[in-house]
Design a protein around this motif. Structure first.
Motif, PDB file in Angstrom:
ATOM      1  N   CYS A   1       0.832  -1.205   0.000  1.00 34.98           N
ATOM      2  CA  CYS A   1       0.000   0.000   0.000  1.00 34.98           C
ATOM      3  C   CYS A   1       0.872   1.264   0.000  1.00 34.98           C
ATOM      4  O   CYS A   1       1.816   1.359   0.770  1.00 34.98           O
ATOM      5  CB  CYS A   1      -0.898  -0.006   1.231  1.00 34.98           C
ATOM      6  SG  CYS A   1      -1.749   1.534   1.508  1.00 34.98           S
TER       7      CYS A   1
ATOM      8  N   CYS B   1       0.096   3.111   3.923  1.00 32.71           N
ATOM      9  CA  CYS B   1       0.552   2.465   5.167  1.00 32.71           C
ATOM     10  C   CYS B   1       1.752   1.560   4.946  1.00 32.71           C
ATOM     11  O   CYS B   1       2.289   1.001   5.903  1.00 32.71           O
ATOM     12  CB  CYS B   1      -0.589   1.710   5.829  1.00 32.71           C
ATOM     13  SG  CYS B   1      -1.245   0.360   4.849  1.00 32.71           S
TER      14      CYS B   1
ATOM     15  N   CYS C   1      -6.531  -1.349  -0.460  1.00 37.09           N
ATOM     16  CA  CYS C   1      -6.052  -1.538   0.912  1.00 37.09           C
ATOM     17  C   CYS C   1      -7.241  -1.441   1.851  1.00 37.09           C
ATOM     18  O   CYS C   1      -7.972  -0.460   1.833  1.00 37.09           O
ATOM     19  CB  CYS C   1      -5.005  -0.487   1.266  1.00 37.09           C
ATOM     20  SG  CYS C   1      -4.483  -0.601   2.976  1.00 37.09           S
TER      21      CYS C   1
ATOM     22  N   CYS D   1      -6.560   1.553   4.746  1.00 36.87           N
ATOM     23  CA  CYS D   1      -6.594   2.951   4.298  1.00 36.87           C
ATOM     24  C   CYS D   1      -7.800   3.231   3.411  1.00 36.87           C
ATOM     25  O   CYS D   1      -8.072   4.383   3.089  1.00 36.87           O
ATOM     26  CB  CYS D   1      -5.333   3.304   3.549  1.00 36.87           C
ATOM     27  SG  CYS D   1      -3.837   2.777   4.354  1.00 36.87           S
TER      28      CYS D   1
END
Ligand code: ZN
Length: 294
Positions: A2, A5, A31, A34
């Protein structure tokens, strides 16, 4: 992975899309933490580019003594396209150099010195500290900073552009800081007898041994830094400098293609440094600009 993150665990696949420019099928990801979507393109070299076919040849061309405008002519694109590529490539090459420093074995023998060039006119000189590994000639770190004009140009420069604060120490420190990450504690550093260097070495490489040798200014004609008949103790470095000057159009002596901005020149320097390191890997047929991962 991602992009926010930097985690791989909560990423799931989520369909495909067809890229309009070349019909390639691109995988999409999502993701779960997120709540964002991205694709395999997000990290690619040609992310959001239309003319992706000439990226690799553009990279090689820019590192072969061709000016940006001429490169634009060769690839039949507008100069702005090349300028954008320079920015993109420069950023990638800088990251690549940084990652390369982190993952490589610690260096024992380093040579460093400053290359002088200018932005726009000789009245606005810049210094470019570069550090190379003695054995492999690979570029380890580089930086750039404004300096004041010297000699008879000093007065004219002052009148025309005012006082230019010297960023020499700043540039040297930035280079030394980068170099620190890949140098062995008891490394041997070589440079010429510039009075600024011993303190720099003491501050950043406290356990290292610093050898100085008599340096001489590079000649303006011929191969510049290489034009010497006597034994050159920092040959590796001067050889690298000669290669920089020969292969980057803006650095060649008596050139028309002058750098316009300091940050632009830094991008080009990073691009060439990375190309130079790839070139020295002896896999010349396969030279390819990629996002370097360890
Ligand atoms: Zn995430």
């Amino acid at each position: 992975m991602c992009p926010i993150c930097k985690n791989e665990k909560n990423v799931i696949k989520r369909g495909f899309y067809r890229r309009p420019s070349d019909q390639k099928k691109v995988q999409r990801y999502h993701c779960k933490i997120c709540k964002i979507s991205f694709s395999e393109q997000t990290f690619a070299l040609d992310y959001r580019q239309q003319k992706r076919w000439f990226n690799q040849s553009c990279f090689v061309t820019l590192c072969s003594g061709v000016s940006q405008r001429r490169a634009a002519y060769i690839f039949r694109v507008v100069p702005r396209t090349i300028a954008r590529r320079v920015k993109k490539f420069g950023e990638i090459c800088e990251q690549n150099l940084c990652k390369y420093r982190d993952q490589r074995a610690k260096v024992n023998e380093v040579e460093f010195d400053e290359l002088e060039s200018f932005i726009h006119t000789k009245l606005k000189p810049v210094t470019i500290p570069i550090a190379v590994e003695k054995k492999t000639r690979k570029v380890l770190a580089l930086s750039i900073g404004n300096i004041g004009a010297k000699g008879h140009l000093k007065k004219i420069s002052l009148q025309k552009y005012g006082r230019r604060p010297s960023e020499r120490m700043l540039a040297l420190k930035s280079m030394a800081k980068d170099l620190q990450t890949c140098t062995a504690p008891k490394a041997r550093l070589r440079s010429d007898k510039c009075p600024l260097y011993p303190k720099l070495v003491r501050d950043y490489f406290s356990e290292a041994t610093h050898y100085t040798c008599k340096g001489s200014r590079g000649a303006v004609v011929g191969l510049g830094e290489l034009k010497k008949t006597i034994f050159d103790p920092i040959f590796t470095l001067n050889h690298t400098y000669a290669m920089f000057r020969d292969n980057l159009k803006t650095l060649s002596r008596r050139t028309w293609a002058t750098a316009k901005r300091k940050d632009g020149l830094l991008l080009l320097l990073n691009i060439y440094a990375w190309f130079h390191n790839l070139w020295l890997d002896r896999k010349r047929i396969k030279i390819k600009l990629e996002v370097f991962t360890v």
